[in-house]
Motif scaffolding. Structure first.
Motif, PDB file in Angstrom:
ATOM      1  N   LEU A 182      88.743 -76.089 -60.119  1.00  0.00           N
ATOM      2  CA  LEU A 182      90.175 -76.071 -60.401  1.00  0.00           C
ATOM      3  C   LEU A 182      90.951 -76.746 -59.268  1.00  0.00           C
ATOM      4  CD1 LEU A 182      90.710 -72.477 -61.838  1.00  0.00           C
ATOM      5  CD2 LEU A 182      90.367 -74.605 -63.080  1.00  0.00           C
ATOM      6  N   THR A 183      90.582 -76.450 -58.017  1.00  0.00           N
ATOM      7  CA  THR A 183      91.313 -77.074 -56.911  1.00  0.00           C
ATOM      8  C   THR A 183      91.119 -78.577 -56.927  1.00  0.00           C
ATOM      9  OG1 THR A 183      89.536 -77.009 -55.269  1.00  0.00           O
ATOM     10  CG2 THR A 183      90.908 -75.050 -55.451  1.00  0.00           C
TER      11      THR A 183
ATOM     12  N   CYS C  47      95.979 -72.949 -52.240  1.00  0.00           N
ATOM     13  CA  CYS C  47      95.265 -73.661 -53.310  1.00  0.00           C
ATOM     14  C   CYS C  47      95.607 -73.119 -54.687  1.00  0.00           C
ATOM     15  CB  CYS C  47      93.761 -73.500 -53.149  1.00  0.00           C
ATOM     16  SG  CYS C  47      93.068 -74.465 -51.848  1.00  0.00           S
ATOM     17  N   ARG C  62     107.704 -80.095 -53.898  1.00  0.00           N
ATOM     18  CA  ARG C  62     107.643 -79.534 -55.238  1.00  0.00           C
ATOM     19  C   ARG C  62     107.238 -78.062 -55.101  1.00  0.00           C
ATOM     20  NH1 ARG C  62     103.792 -79.933 -59.301  1.00  0.00           N
ATOM     21  NH2 ARG C  62     102.390 -81.071 -57.945  1.00  0.00           N
ATOM     22  N   LEU C  66     103.964 -71.316 -58.910  1.00  0.00           N
ATOM     23  CA  LEU C  66     103.451 -70.824 -60.185  1.00  0.00           C
ATOM     24  C   LEU C  66     102.520 -71.817 -60.870  1.00  0.00           C
ATOM     25  CD1 LEU C  66     106.781 -69.254 -61.450  1.00  0.00           C
ATOM     26  CD2 LEU C  66     104.801 -68.084 -60.455  1.00  0.00           C
ATOM     27  N   GLU C  67     102.249 -72.925 -60.180  1.00  0.00           N
ATOM     28  CA  GLU C  67     101.374 -73.923 -60.786  1.00  0.00           C
ATOM     29  C   GLU C  67      99.915 -73.490 -60.717  1.00  0.00           C
ATOM     30  OE1 GLU C  67     102.327 -76.872 -62.081  1.00  0.00           O
ATOM     31  OE2 GLU C  67     104.431 -76.335 -61.778  1.00  0.00           O
ATOM     32  N   PRO C  68      99.127 -73.906 -61.685  1.00  0.00           N
ATOM     33  CA  PRO C  68      97.683 -73.667 -61.568  1.00  0.00           C
ATOM     34  C   PRO C  68      97.107 -74.569 -60.488  1.00  0.00           C
ATOM     35  CG  PRO C  68      98.160 -74.986 -63.515  1.00  0.00           C
ATOM     36  CD  PRO C  68      99.487 -74.578 -62.934  1.00  0.00           C
ATOM     37  N   PRO C  69      95.931 -74.228 -59.964  1.00  0.00           N
ATOM     38  CA  PRO C  69      95.356 -74.987 -58.851  1.00  0.00           C
ATOM     39  C   PRO C  69      95.267 -76.475 -59.140  1.00  0.00           C
ATOM     40  CG  PRO C  69      94.030 -73.042 -59.310  1.00  0.00           C
ATOM     41  CD  PRO C  69      95.090 -73.089 -60.366  1.00  0.00           C
ATOM     42  N   ALA C  71      97.135 -78.453 -60.696  1.00  0.00           N
ATOM     43  CA  ALA C  71      98.387 -79.195 -60.582  1.00  0.00           C
ATOM     44  C   ALA C  71      98.773 -79.433 -59.131  1.00  0.00           C
ATOM     45  CB  ALA C  71      99.493 -78.439 -61.295  1.00  0.00           C
ATOM     46  N   ALA C  73      96.739 -80.559 -56.662  1.00  0.00           N
ATOM     47  CA  ALA C  73      96.073 -81.734 -56.095  1.00  0.00           C
ATOM     48  C   ALA C  73      95.820 -81.584 -54.604  1.00  0.00           C
ATOM     49  CB  ALA C  73      96.883 -83.000 -56.377  1.00  0.00           C
ATOM     50  N   ILE C  74      95.165 -80.498 -54.263  1.00  0.00           N
ATOM     51  CA  ILE C  74      94.815 -80.233 -52.871  1.00  0.00           C
ATOM     52  C   ILE C  74      93.329 -80.513 -52.678  1.00  0.00           C
ATOM     53  CG2 ILE C  74      94.498 -78.371 -51.192  1.00  0.00           C
ATOM     54  CD1 ILE C  74      96.939 -77.028 -52.382  1.00  0.00           C
TER      55      ILE C  74
ATOM     56  N   VAL D   3      96.244 -89.802 -56.447  1.00  0.00           N
ATOM     57  CA  VAL D   3      96.439 -89.544 -57.864  1.00  0.00           C
ATOM     58  C   VAL D   3      97.145 -88.210 -58.010  1.00  0.00           C
ATOM     59  CG1 VAL D   3      95.331 -89.719 -60.086  1.00  0.00           C
ATOM     60  CG2 VAL D   3      94.173 -90.551 -58.042  1.00  0.00           C
ATOM     61  N   ASP D   4      98.308 -88.226 -58.566  1.00  0.00           N
ATOM     62  CA  ASP D   4      99.064 -86.992 -58.654  1.00  0.00           C
ATOM     63  C   ASP D   4      99.489 -86.767 -60.098  1.00  0.00           C
ATOM     64  OD1 ASP D   4     101.741 -85.624 -56.606  1.00  0.00           O
ATOM     65  OD2 ASP D   4     100.142 -84.728 -57.780  1.00  0.00           O
ATOM     66  N   ALA D   5      98.760 -85.939 -60.780  1.00  0.00           N
ATOM     67  CA  ALA D   5      99.093 -85.683 -62.184  1.00  0.00           C
ATOM     68  C   ALA D   5     100.367 -84.854 -62.248  1.00  0.00           C
ATOM     69  CB  ALA D   5      97.960 -84.943 -62.855  1.00  0.00           C
ATOM     70  N   PRO D   6     101.212 -85.102 -63.239  1.00  0.00           N
ATOM     71  CA  PRO D   6     102.422 -84.290 -63.373  1.00  0.00           C
ATOM     72  C   PRO D   6     102.045 -82.851 -63.723  1.00  0.00           C
ATOM     73  CG  PRO D   6     102.124 -85.706 -65.294  1.00  0.00           C
ATOM     74  CD  PRO D   6     101.070 -86.084 -64.303  1.00  0.00           C
ATOM     75  N   ALA D   7     102.926 -81.957 -63.369  1.00  0.00           N
ATOM     76  CA  ALA D   7     102.540 -80.557 -63.402  1.00  0.00           C
ATOM     77  C   ALA D   7     102.434 -79.898 -64.780  1.00  0.00           C
ATOM     78  CB  ALA D   7     103.503 -79.761 -62.527  1.00  0.00           C
ATOM     79  N   HIS D  10      99.195 -79.436 -67.130  1.00  0.00           N
ATOM     80  CA  HIS D  10      98.107 -78.583 -66.671  1.00  0.00           C
ATOM     81  C   HIS D  10      98.176 -77.200 -67.259  1.00  0.00           C
ATOM     82  CE1 HIS D  10      95.735 -80.815 -63.830  1.00  0.00           C
ATOM     83  NE2 HIS D  10      96.837 -81.425 -63.438  1.00  0.00           N
ATOM     84  N   ARG D  11      99.378 -76.622 -67.084  1.00  0.00           N
ATOM     85  CA  ARG D  11      99.459 -75.234 -67.500  1.00  0.00           C
ATOM     86  C   ARG D  11      99.314 -75.100 -69.010  1.00  0.00           C
ATOM     87  NH1 ARG D  11     104.301 -71.816 -65.617  1.00  0.00           N
ATOM     88  NH2 ARG D  11     104.676 -73.739 -64.472  1.00  0.00           N
ATOM     89  N   ASP D  14      95.740 -75.543 -70.070  1.00  0.00           N
ATOM     90  CA  ASP D  14      94.957 -74.348 -69.805  1.00  0.00           C
ATOM     91  C   ASP D  14      95.210 -73.300 -70.868  1.00  0.00           C
ATOM     92  OD1 ASP D  14      94.018 -75.597 -67.640  1.00  0.00           O
ATOM     93  OD2 ASP D  14      94.939 -74.286 -66.142  1.00  0.00           O
TER      94      ASP D  14
END
Ligand code: ATP
Ligand code: ATP
Ligand code: MG
Ligand code: MG
Lengths: 280, 242, 234, 280, 234
Positions: A182-183, C47, C62, C66-69, C71, C73-74, D3-7, D10-11, D14
């Motif tokens: 997921l990370t 994370c 940003r 509340l974002e999932p991991p 989103a 991008a770590i 690479v940065d996917a918009p947020a 994702h949720r 899922d």
């Protein structure tokens, strides 16, 4: 206080432990082997070749193989999400309503044992009763006493077994690798497909095996729900039953031996193929 | 087995005949003190059990033919005594409004009907009586499903939803609450219910004694008749032991 | 850029209370602190692997609380390594790129680059299960940086590396930071590593984060990073 | 190339993944629930209370519970060494004769599916055939058609299921902790008891559950090998069968409902007890 | 006393060829070498966890080459920690004593002693699954030395420990060695640890063990261990 046990007992204790295990387990394996031998001894080549040459048996063989494969595939596909949700859901113990959640899980859990607990005939009767009512009755004509009924009857029981097997597997697998996935940007779906399922491979194989084997051996529900119409819904266990009804023990055992041989061939083959893919 | 005790009898009994035979066994116990152990199952399964276990005293299958014919032919069973009889009828679902007077009408009506596999007694008798009339093939081909036992067949007609009719025993039809319709094509399909004494019987006298009781017009047979079977006539109960 | 504000995390009997910290882009900060201080807990919270009870987390301005991991991008190197046991080392390295549907060519090249920098080219076709401790650690680092995240969290990345490799990995991490401008938060127990890698050192102790005076000085003096920091005045 | 996917995707992705899983799995759970409801709707209170008051049914209930418990216990005890040896044996791939070893494993493996594949009646017939021969014939009089036959008939099938479940579990568990236990001075037996088995807990629970449930629902083998003699070898599935044969569907379903209730009670209770022990 | 003669181990493509080494009782030797040199492989072979293809292993003048691990009575700290996940920390520590059927009292006292020395008294009732990295490592050390083995193999025992704890663990290990006269073989990558713990330093490189000249001198000079060694002239 350095404790230094003398050497020899260790090795012999280990041996006797493994021996005891081998004996305990071997007894069962031998019992099964003897059952097969007993069956073989009580049939004869004539019955076997008669069985193989009979078009009814050939049809039943084909239908058995096809329906068991369909049922096993369906079982694994349906059992996987159930097992996954049950095993992962319980870990989130920091839930807001732990009591209600636990009760819901227990209820679903108990429900999932129903197809295993119910006597075979009752599974068939229940399905029949169910298909008298809408929305099932709408398709009853294309299901009851037809080939879909064979698959459905096998699936209902096989899937419950697959759930049990897969659930134990998923509970055994930690969430750590999934978390890392997921990370790295994987959605839960991707993490499930790429990280979780490959880890669950032995369990998936076991679930597929057990549901296939159970499906091909399934008799009671198929009998009631799909009937035993020759050249249409007759599967091998039905053939065996009919032979027994006809007082033809040799014939019944011949078909049984055929089933054992077929199943062994399929299962060993699948395993070998699976293993070789794994061995890379 | 204990020699002096009132002997215990082991009877392999077709599961479909349980209600009648259980009642008879009970009253027999009451009258003679002999305990009758009933082992139930599908007739073919019982036949296999008998052959493989070499145990037991009596065999009471769903019908005399083919079970007792076969076992008598190979000596597994010696004397065979008829107890009752039943005939094949068309059993209609209780809710069904269909008017059927003959098998031909059933076939033409388009009603979904079921048969028994010919390995079971009801299927065997249906074929045996319809084949000489040249009706068997048509009957089989027009049927919707074939079930391996007559009770599952009757059950399917009563509750199952898809089958509206079936060729079943008259006694079964009544027991399962079906509308029983006699049709001319099946008038010859009468099956005897008989009991055979097994070769493995340890005490033939005790076995024959219960056979006599089963067949007695005022004892066993009366109970069979009460359970919707037809009688075969015979003598009243006189205990041979006395 | 990482900003953690008043973060609260509960983990059994342990709790992080009102932890705050801030990293500029391109900044490399070392987080130190005794065993059980909550460093790993803090990283996992950033994370998105821990439920947080209060506070917020901002990445690149940003709010990701509340974002999932996924989103966030770590690039995360877990302390327990946790390689994907069912994939080859190559697939481990490529994972973050694959889930981003990076083109095959770019992906292969990037994996090769990372593997070379971390000296694990020879291991690419192996399964992770039989790697040595130091080899596994390097694969975990490679997996975390291969997709060039803008935020990198490293939990004791140099533990178990031999001296020579440690140097090379430090160089690789530094190169990565130069190339991507990522903000990097390291956890380590080794003052030497802190001195070498850090623009700044934070200490996590009894649930509180504070600057470590010893290292702030030496870090600033001993590196040429201050100018670069100045270029990105937040 | 950061690479940065918009947020948001994702949720929601899922969510829809979990939803898809819940729907797929839920369909089966609902199907089972509907089957139970259908059964309940087709019986009535009178039949239920008649069933509960009948001494035959009471006897069958007691025998079912006792025999299923015995069979499940026996299954787990026997399946554990089999599953352990199979899973650990295969890891020692550096064997001297890998081919022969692999073939032996494949054979044992295929054999272990036989009781699942065989149609139920044939399992009973095979046991009958087996008990005609020495050494089994020596004890035949105390087994065939007697209570031990009930347990044996249930055990033969249930154990095969337990092996499948446990094997998947053991294969999932690494050898590492066992190895460390050995270095600390544990014999293989001690390491197995103290380190391996506790790790296998979810699998053991699943194996016990599935073999208990299967045993209590087992019908065909019991019918043939133990016969269906009232007040002696009659178990609940036999009662159901006899009621069905007598045209008493309500009675049959009443007994089935009783079985479901009993099984659910036992399984939930065991789980709750097991869980609370675990929660320490 | 540990003596390894001409040991050969094959592990996939990797092999240890003719490795020999010798430790006197009470001797503390550090084994160093690059990642993937085979240090862990060597330790596992000595423990009896690896099938060896040639050579022999002697512990306290007993040939244990063919003995099962249990008969060797080695205290082993694995690199991957590998705590018993289904037991409490207390039961992890007590394991080696329990399998030796040590009396309840002695056992409890010994566990307390070890826990105190390693500063993990507060963790005794916890499950290992949620320990921090450094805490878990200390439990692994405690588990290995609690039953007072005469041979101790430590695979990077100090990795992941904070500075203060590292000191205390070193002291605890030293005390244990004093008390039991055990021969200790450490693996570490940290020259500092080597200097501090070692009577002697061995290097494993390309499958060969050799004395490390740098450390032999400093180790011998910097410690008071030489006299003790003399007391036990093998
Ligand atoms: N469920 C729990 N119950 C009690 N304590 C817990 C629980 N989970 C975690 N802890 C404790 O929380 C503390 C923080 O753990 P964490 O892994 O974050 O420490 P850390 O700073 O990373 O330490 P290390 O340097 O050893 O890696 C540890 O002391 C750990 O034992
Ligand atoms: N099956 C295998 N195939 C190929 N190489 C293997 C296999 N198993 C182990 N190796 C290699 O053997 C080498 C020795 O591993 P070992 O764990 O003993 O190293 P180490 O000296 O302990 O290293 P570290 O300092 O990183 O812990 C490693 O390079 C490892 O990748
Ligand atoms: Mg940590
Ligand atoms: Mg190592």
């Amino acid at each position: 206080m350095p404790v230094d046990a003398p050497a020899p007992p260790h090795r012999s204790r280990d041996r006797s432990f493994l021996l005891a295990m081998a004996i305990l387990g071997g007894a069962y394996v031998v019992l099964i082997a003897l059952m097969v031998v007993a069956d073989l001894a009580s049939t004869n080549v004539a019955s076997l070749s008669a069985a193989i040459r009979s078009p009814e048996i050939r049809y039943a063989t084909a239908l058995s193989l096809a329906s068991a494969t369909a049922s096993a595939a369906l079982s694994v596909v349906v059992a996987t999400p159930i097992a996954y949700l049950l095993s992962r859901g319980q870990e989130g113990r920091e839930s807001t309503r732990p009591r209600a959640r636990a009760a819901a899980y227990a209820a679903v859990d108990a429900l999932l044992d129903v197809p295993i607990v119910l006597p075979p005939l009752v599974v068939g009767v229940s399905l029949l009763v169910l298909f008298r009512h809408a929305p099932f009755s709408w398709i009853s004509e294309h299901v009851v006493y037809e080939i879909p009924a064979v698959v459905l009857a096998q699936f209902v029981v096989a899937c419950a077994l697959a759930v049990r097997t897969l659930r134990a597997t998923f509970e055994q697998i930690g969430v750590r690798q999934e978390q890392v996935a997921l990370t790295l940007g994987a959605s839960r779906a991707t993490a499930f497909w790429t990280v979780m399922l490959p880890q669950a491979r032995p369990g998936l194989v076991a679930a597929a095996t057990v549901s296939w084997a159970r499906s091909i051996g399934e008799f009671g529900p198929v009998l009631v729900f799909a009937s035993a119409t020759r050249m249409r819904t007759e599967v091998l266990p039905t053939s065996v039953y009919l032979e027994l009804q006809a007082g033809n023990l040799e014939g019944a055992l011949a078909v049984s031996v055929l089933m054992i041989a077929l199943a062994a061939a399929v299962l060993v083959l699948t395993r070998v193929l699976g293993q070789s893919r794994l061995a890379v | 087995q204990r020699p002096n005790d009132p002997a215990e009898l082991v009877v392999y009994c077709a599961a479909g005949a349980r209600p009648a035979v259980e009642a008879i066994a009970q009253s027999y116990h009451g009258e003679t003190g002999v305990h009758v152990t009933l082992q139930f199952g599908p007739s073919g399964g019982l036949e296999t059990q008998i052959r493989l276990s070499d145990r037991g005293d009596l065999f009471l299958p769903a019908a005399e033919s083919p079970y007792l014919d076969r076992t008598r032919a190979d000596g597994t069973v010696s004397t065979v005594t008829p107890l009752a009889q039943q005939r094949l009828v068309i059993g209609l679902a209780p809710r069904s409004a269909a008017k059927i007077g003959s098998l031909a009408e059933l076939i033409d009506s388009g009603l979904a009907y079921g048969l028994c596999n010919e390995q079971a007694a009801a299927g065997y008798y249906a074929r045996r009586s319809l084949e000489p009339l040249g009706l068997w093939k048509a009957t089989a081909e027009a049927s919707t499903a074939t079930l391996p036992t007559v009770t599952e067949l009757a059950e399917a007609v009563r509750y199952g939803g898809r089958l509206e009719a079936a060729i079943v025993w008259d006694a079964t039809a009544i027991e399962f609450g079906l509308r029983s319709i006699d049709v001319p094509e099946l008038s010859g399909a009468i099956a005897k219910i008989s009991v055979g004494v097994l070769r493995s019987a340890r005490d033939r006298v005790a076995a024959e004694r219960f056979v006599a009781y089963l067949a007695a017009i005022d004892r066993g047979q009366a109970t069979f008749i009460a359970h919707h079977y037809a009688g075969v006539g015979g003598l009243a109960w006189r205990d041979p032991a006395e | 850029m990482i900003e953690v504000r008043q973060l609260n995390v509960v983990s059994g009997a342990f709790r992080l209370v009102d932890v705050s910290l801030q990293l500029e882009p391109r900044e490399s900060v070392v987080l130190m602190g005794p065993n059980g201080a909550g460093k790993t807990t803090l990283l996992e919270a950033i994370c998105g692997l821990r439920r947080i009870t209060a506070g917020s987390i901002h990445l690149n301005d940003r709010d990701v609380t509340l974002e999932p991991p996924a989103a966030r991008a770590i690039g995360y190197v877990p302390q327990d390594v946790a390689l994907f046991t069912t994939m080859s080392v190559r697939d481990n390295l490529a994972y973050g790129l694959k889930v981003r549907r990076v083109a095959e060519d770019t992906l292969n090249e990037r994996v090769r680059e990372v593997a070379q920098a971390l000296r694990i080219v020879g291991l690419l076709e192996r399964s992770p299960s039989r790697l040595s401790g130091g080899e596994a650690r390097r694969v975990a680092i490679g997996r975390a940086i291969a997709f060039e995240p803008e935020v990198v969290l490293l939990d004791e990345p140099l533990a178990g590396l031999d001296e020579a490799t440690r140097d090379e990995v430090c160089i690789a991490l530094e190169a990565m930071r130069q190339a991507t401008g990522a903000a990097v938060l390291h956890v380590t127990h080794e003052p030497r590593d802190a001195e070498r890698l850090a623009d700044r050192v934070l200490r996590l102790e009894s649930g509180q984060v504070r600057h470590d005076e010893r290292f702030v000085a030496s870090g600033a003096a001993g590196s040429d990073r201050q100018p670069r920091l100045a270029k990105h005045p937040r």
